[in-house]
Design a protein around this motif. Structure first.
Motif, PDB file in Angstrom:
ATOM      1  N   UNK A 121     -21.014   5.799   5.754  1.00  0.00           N
ATOM      2  CA  UNK A 121     -19.607   6.155   5.913  1.00  0.00           C
ATOM      3  C   UNK A 121     -19.403   7.080   7.114  1.00  0.00           C
ATOM      4  N   UNK A 122     -20.325   8.006   7.289  1.00  0.00           N
ATOM      5  CA  UNK A 122     -20.227   8.970   8.381  1.00  0.00           C
ATOM      6  C   UNK A 122     -21.585   9.640   8.574  1.00  0.00           C
ATOM      7  N   UNK A 123     -21.664  10.543   9.533  1.00  0.00           N
ATOM      8  CA  UNK A 123     -22.928  11.212   9.836  1.00  0.00           C
ATOM      9  C   UNK A 123     -23.428  12.037   8.658  1.00  0.00           C
ATOM     10  N   UNK A 124     -22.512  12.684   7.963  1.00  0.00           N
ATOM     11  CA  UNK A 124     -22.910  13.539   6.843  1.00  0.00           C
ATOM     12  C   UNK A 124     -23.531  12.729   5.711  1.00  0.00           C
ATOM     13  N   UNK A 125     -22.985  11.556   5.417  1.00  0.00           N
ATOM     14  CA  UNK A 125     -23.556  10.734   4.344  1.00  0.00           C
ATOM     15  C   UNK A 125     -24.945  10.231   4.726  1.00  0.00           C
ATOM     16  N   UNK A 126     -25.149   9.941   6.009  1.00  0.00           N
ATOM     17  CA  UNK A 126     -26.476   9.517   6.473  1.00  0.00           C
ATOM     18  C   UNK A 126     -27.484  10.653   6.335  1.00  0.00           C
ATOM     19  N   UNK A 180     -25.759  21.075   6.622  1.00  0.00           N
ATOM     20  CA  UNK A 180     -24.916  22.248   6.397  1.00  0.00           C
ATOM     21  C   UNK A 180     -24.157  22.652   7.661  1.00  0.00           C
ATOM     22  N   UNK A 181     -24.834  22.536   8.807  1.00  0.00           N
ATOM     23  CA  UNK A 181     -24.170  22.837  10.071  1.00  0.00           C
ATOM     24  C   UNK A 181     -23.007  21.875  10.313  1.00  0.00           C
ATOM     25  N   UNK A 182     -23.253  20.590  10.071  1.00  0.00           N
ATOM     26  CA  UNK A 182     -22.195  19.594  10.254  1.00  0.00           C
ATOM     27  C   UNK A 182     -21.015  19.872   9.326  1.00  0.00           C
ATOM     28  N   UNK A 183     -21.308  20.225   8.080  1.00  0.00           N
ATOM     29  CA  UNK A 183     -20.228  20.555   7.147  1.00  0.00           C
ATOM     30  C   UNK A 183     -19.388  21.724   7.657  1.00  0.00           C
ATOM     31  N   UNK A 184     -20.064  22.743   8.182  1.00  0.00           N
ATOM     32  CA  UNK A 184     -19.355  23.907   8.709  1.00  0.00           C
ATOM     33  C   UNK A 184     -18.469  23.551   9.891  1.00  0.00           C
ATOM     34  N   UNK A 185     -18.981  22.705  10.794  1.00  0.00           N
ATOM     35  CA  UNK A 185     -18.194  22.295  11.955  1.00  0.00           C
ATOM     36  C   UNK A 185     -16.991  21.463  11.520  1.00  0.00           C
ATOM     37  N   UNK A 186     -17.198  20.592  10.535  1.00  0.00           N
ATOM     38  CA  UNK A 186     -16.108  19.742  10.062  1.00  0.00           C
ATOM     39  C   UNK A 186     -14.994  20.556   9.403  1.00  0.00           C
ATOM     40  N   UNK A 189     -13.249  21.945  12.526  1.00  0.00           N
ATOM     41  CA  UNK A 189     -12.717  20.913  13.414  1.00  0.00           C
ATOM     42  C   UNK A 189     -12.810  19.542  12.721  1.00  0.00           C
ATOM     43  N   UNK A 190     -11.882  19.260  11.798  1.00  0.00           N
ATOM     44  CA  UNK A 190     -11.962  18.007  11.030  1.00  0.00           C
ATOM     45  C   UNK A 190     -11.992  16.751  11.895  1.00  0.00           C
ATOM     46  N   UNK A 191     -11.260  16.752  13.006  1.00  0.00           N
ATOM     47  CA  UNK A 191     -11.179  15.552  13.836  1.00  0.00           C
ATOM     48  C   UNK A 191     -12.331  15.442  14.827  1.00  0.00           C
ATOM     49  N   UNK A 192     -12.702  16.544  15.418  1.00  0.00           N
ATOM     50  CA  UNK A 192     -13.731  16.529  16.468  1.00  0.00           C
ATOM     51  C   UNK A 192     -15.088  17.026  15.989  1.00  0.00           C
ATOM     52  N   UNK A 193     -15.181  17.367  14.708  1.00  0.00           N
ATOM     53  CA  UNK A 193     -16.400  17.978  14.194  1.00  0.00           C
ATOM     54  C   UNK A 193     -17.650  17.155  14.415  1.00  0.00           C
ATOM     55  N   UNK A 197     -20.781  18.272  16.788  1.00  0.00           N
ATOM     56  CA  UNK A 197     -22.111  18.386  16.196  1.00  0.00           C
ATOM     57  C   UNK A 197     -23.112  17.506  16.933  1.00  0.00           C
ATOM     58  N   UNK A 198     -22.729  16.252  17.184  1.00  0.00           N
ATOM     59  CA  UNK A 198     -23.651  15.322  17.840  1.00  0.00           C
ATOM     60  C   UNK A 198     -23.940  15.749  19.271  1.00  0.00           C
ATOM     61  N   UNK A 199     -22.937  16.255  19.951  1.00  0.00           N
ATOM     62  CA  UNK A 199     -23.120  16.719  21.318  1.00  0.00           C
ATOM     63  C   UNK A 199     -24.104  17.897  21.373  1.00  0.00           C
ATOM     64  N   UNK A 200     -23.961  18.819  20.426  1.00  0.00           N
ATOM     65  CA  UNK A 200     -24.894  19.960  20.342  1.00  0.00           C
ATOM     66  C   UNK A 200     -26.312  19.509  19.992  1.00  0.00           C
ATOM     67  N   UNK A 201     -26.389  18.471  19.147  1.00  0.00           N
ATOM     68  CA  UNK A 201     -27.707  17.940  18.766  1.00  0.00           C
ATOM     69  C   UNK A 201     -28.397  17.342  19.974  1.00  0.00           C
ATOM     70  N   UNK A 202     -27.648  16.629  20.813  1.00  0.00           N
ATOM     71  CA  UNK A 202     -28.210  16.051  22.033  1.00  0.00           C
ATOM     72  C   UNK A 202     -28.683  17.147  22.991  1.00  0.00           C
TER      73      UNK A 202
END
Length: 207
Positions: A121-126, A180-186, A189-193, A197-202
């Protein structure tokens, strides 16, 4: 008289040749005094779990790398994780051979991602599925350690404890931290979270 002597000599040579042939065809075994077939068969089954985890991570990486998802940082993380799980399976296969486990049907006839999933469904579910999968792998290793310790195959118990358990626990901690980090960002920033997160991971991998 000469015929009888020739016949006796030929029979003796035949016996020697048969004995040499049997000696040459007899295989020596690497199995040691602590070899426990049931214990090593548990390890053999665990190899399939490691390989299934690798395939699942490959599916996750392919999903994250899809143009409709476009999460390159997460894709790289999952692809790296797939390589690690495959390496674990190869290490355990090498260990089985070192201990004298000579069965050939170790690898599964077919492999597919856990639960047959190829998209999320999304990055968090994965990430949540990845964390559960790692916890299941850790639990499987723990059960083998306990069984082999009770079976007095202390070498295998020590090998798994020293070479695998710490890495497993660190991997679990890392994935839990990412989730947990992704949850905090979301939350902020619900739309851009997810993109943030992915940009920071890269960026963290590039450092």
């Amino acid at each position: 008289m000469k015929l009888n002597l020739f016949s006796a000599t030929a029979s003796a040579l035949l016996v020697v040749l048969i004995a040499q042939s049997a000696y040459a065809s007899e295989k020596v075994s690497a199995q040691d005094y602590a070899y426990n077939a049931t214990c090593l068969n548990h390890l053999r089954s665990h190899i399939k779990r490691e390989l299934q985890a690798s395939v699942t991570y490959l599916a996750m990486g392919a999903w994250a790398n899809h143009y409709s998802v476009q999460r390159p940082g997460l894709a790289d993380f999952f692809f790296d994780s797939a390589s690690e799980e495959r390496e674990h399976g190869l290490k355990l296969l090498g260990y089985l051979r070192m201990r004298g486990h000579n069965e050939l049907d170790i690898l599964p006839s077919s492999l597919e991602p856990l639960n047959g999933k190829y998209e999320w469904e999304n990055s968090l579910s994965a990430l949540r599925q990845a964390l559960k999968m790692e916890k299941d792998v850790t639990e499987s290793i723990k059960k083998i350690i306990d069984y082999c310790a009770d079976a007095e195959d202390h070498q295998l118990a020590d090998y798994l404890t020293g070479d695998f358990m710490e890495e497993q626990l660190k991997g679990q901690r890392n994935i839990a931290g990412l989730a947990n980090t992704l949850q905090g960002v979301l939350r902020k920033q619900p739309r851009l979270g997810e993109w943030i997160f992915d940009n920071n991971l890269s960026k963290s991998k590039a450092v």
